[in-house]
Design an enzyme around this catalytic site. Structure first.
Site, short mmCIF file in Angstrom:
data_model
loop_
_atom_site.label_atom_id
_atom_site.label_comp_id
_atom_site.label_asym_id
_atom_site.label_seq_id
_atom_site.Cartn_x
_atom_site.Cartn_y
_atom_site.Cartn_z
N LEU A 239 -5.53 -1.36 2.43
CA LEU A 239 -5.84 -0.13 1.50
C LEU A 239 -4.47 0.47 1.39
O LEU A 239 -4.04 1.26 2.26
CB LEU A 239 -6.77 0.57 2.04
CG LEU A 239 -8.40 -0.10 2.25
CD1 LEU A 239 -9.32 1.00 2.77
CD2 LEU A 239 -8.80 -0.89 0.94
N ASP A 240 -3.65 0.45 0.38
CA ASP A 240 -2.46 1.04 0.17
C ASP A 240 -2.36 2.65 -0.16
O ASP A 240 -3.23 3.20 -0.76
CB ASP A 240 -1.62 0.45 -0.96
CG ASP A 240 -0.29 1.07 -1.28
OD1 ASP A 240 0.58 1.01 -0.38
OD2 ASP A 240 -0.28 1.74 -2.38
#
Length: 587
Positions: A239-240
């Protein structure tokens, strides 16, 4: 076919309460029913957490899809797979391929279409081919999309659904409390069919933040998530920039409660589909903030050890273990079912915020001076008061090891290998950036070509040139690659290097030494991980380790037998040792 009673019950007990926290004003019954409809065809039999997601075998590689290419028509993803299978089949277990989708900027992190592969790289079939022999990590860039995306075009045209997916803010609004990772303006002026709008853009004017306060957007990202896991076979979902996900004007807009609940929701949804899938959060922030993403063991399965790169670099530049040890002692064991991801370099720079409060002011300034002297650059971020402060160091880690605070010296390769050996010895899962594994230096020409400081550590290797380097016995690239591959293969056999095995920091009086103890989950193997951080030979009285006299002790790295536990162990400059009472898993 209707969803099973078990699946319906899971939604009632595990999913709906989270939706109610995030979207108190939404029709929760309708939203839950929509998500249930999406998940139903793909749900596993149990949906229960898999406690055995990793062991000492796990070693990850971080790479762009085109970090290695072949001249001609071969797609880079095909070349990458050939390289992985030829050189790393028995070394790594998983590959994090950085964003593969069509993009407009930021080397992939301004995504135009989440469901397509950039045709210059290859195809989804190429990626699925890599996912067969290796665990696959894909990025879910969910804080923002490209200004060239279909959603944002719809926003400008006033068309659904995109017209409701972005955050339009009055430019006179006081946003001074918002924490920024960049120095660019927070709001971007956009001409739309409904007049001039100012939209939220945390990272750049081409990366427009999406509005997760709209539950319809959540549904869109769940569809993308399912595509990556079910259709492509991703084992890890990264999850950037997730810390910036939720916006609340008047707050810092980072690490807000809704963000944490959204991560927990995604974990629960994926658990119903495939209990083996791992969620990893990317939050390049101070250590205490980073640790919060474990939640109560119910949010991220894995968090990056973001404080490690700057502290390890500082330790080797200074030749002393003080701050690294202080940090190690402060780190709690990962919660049950969770783990740290250890790394020393990535496609981005070496983050400085995770070192806040962990280095003295003098050492912090010396660190910046050293890496600048060795060819590095410093990137800045804007503070709430309008001032700018260092945000990250941009340099290839191999070049950051050219010398110490005393200047350049002859120990670059040894110092660099020491850094990687420490990283893979610590509690957690090791992740090697491809340019660390290859000993790649800074690409200043690429940085000048792109105008972006981060490009300095994003070299692209022509496969034929790389193979020539790896075949030359005395090439620095060959030396680094050969030795790191050997160490990784040794490490993978040691149960004391399980990501959750016990870790205890020891305190020899000699600050040039870093010493810590790992013990296997079954308590049948101990490893004393010993590292000389200096350019001078050092000695360690073995009595300091309290070795058990009835066991036979052995250095896994050098092959040296410890015949007398009352003896003194000698280490050459930057030498590492793994002293153990058990020679490997099968001994």
């Amino acid at each position: 076919m209707s969803p099973s009673n078990q699946l319906v019950n899971s939604f009632e007990s595990r999913i709906k309460p989270l939706l109610e926290v995030i979207y108190p004003e939404a029709d929760i019954e309708q939203l839950a029913a929509h998500l249930l409809q999406l998940l139903h065809p793909h749900c596993s039999d149990s949906g229960e957490e898999n406690p055995d997601k990793w062991n000492e075998q796990q070693i990850l590689l971080i790479t762009y899809g085109d970090s290695i290419y072949r001249q001609g028509d071969q797609k880079p993803l095909v070349t990458l797979k050939q390289f992985l299978e030829h050189y790393l089949q028995d070394t790594i277990t998983g590959v994090h391929i950085l964003p593969v989708c069509p993009y407009s900027s930021d080397d992939g992190f301004a995504i135009i279409d989440y469901l397509q592969v950039n045709p210059e790289l290859g195809s989804w079939e190429d990626i699925k081919s890599i996912a067969q022999p290796f665990d696959l990590m894909l990025d879910l860039v969910l804080n923002h999309v490209s200004s060239k995306s279909a959603w944002f075009e719809q926003f400008k045209q006033g068309l659904k659904p995109g017209c409701n997916y972005f955050i339009d803010v009055d430019p006179t609004t006081d946003l001074s409390q918002v924490v920024r990772p960049r120095s660019s303006p927070l709001l971007v002026k956009v001409d739309t069919v409904n007049g001039e709008k100012h939209v939220w853009a945390t990272f750049s004017d081409d990366q427009i933040d999406v509005n997760f306060a709209n539950p319809d957007l959540l549904v869109e990202y769940v569809k993308i998530l399912l595509f990556y896991v079910v259709n492509i076979g991703a084992n890890y979902i990264r999850l950037d920039a997730v810390g910036y996900l939720w916006k609340c004007i008047g707050s810092s807009c980072i690490h807000l409660p809704e963000t944490h609940v959204l991560i927990r929701l995604m974990r629960e949804l994926l658990q119903l589909v495939d209990p083996g899938v791992v969620i990893i959060t990317e939050t390049n922030v101070p250590n205490r903030e980073n640790l919060s993403y474990f939640g109560n063991g119910n949010e991220a399965h894995i968090i990056y050890n973001f404080s490690l790169p700057p502290l390890l670099l500082n330790a080797l530049l200074q030749g002393k273990s003080e701050h690294l040890k202080t940090w190690m002692m402060s780190m709690p064991p990962a919660p049950m079912g969770c783990a740290y991801l250890n790394f020393t370099a990535s496609h981005d720079g070496i983050g400085l915020r995770p070192a806040e409060g962990l280095l003295s002011d003098d050492e912090y300034e010396t660190l910046l001076e050293c890496v600048t002297q060795f060819g590095g650059e410093i990137s800045y971020r804007r503070q709430p008061d309008g001032t700018e402060s260092p945000y990250e160091i941009n340099i290839a880690l191999f070049d950051a090891m050219k010398g110490t605070v005393k200047g350049e010296d002859k120990w670059q390769i040894q110092r660099f290998i020491c850094s990687q050996t420490i990283m893979m010895s610590l509690e957690g899962i090791p992740a090697f950036y491809i340019h660390s594994l290859l000993g790649t230096g800074s690409d200043r020409a690429l940085m000048q070509q792109t105008g972006r400081k981060r490009s300095i550590n994003r070299h692209r290797w022509d496969i034929e040139e790389l193979e020539r380097e790896l075949e030359q016995v005395n090439s620095p690239h060959a030396i680094v690659f050969r030795e790191l591959s050997r160490l990784i293969q040794i490490r993978r056999l040691q149960q004391a290097f399980h990501p959750n095995a016990t870790q205890y920091t020891l305190h020899p009086s000699n600050q040039a030494l870093l010493v810590f103890w790992r013990q296997s989950m079954k308590r049948d193997q101990s490893i004393f991980s010993i590292h000389n951080l200096s350019d001078k030979p050092q000695t360690l009285p073995l009595l300091k380790l309290n070795l058990i006299a009835t066991d036979k002790w052995y250095d896994l790295i050098s092959g040296q037998n410890i015949s007398d536990i009352h003896d003194t162990f000698k280490l050459q400059p930057y030498q590492s040792a793994w002293i153990t009472n058990k020679f490997g898993k099968d001994s």
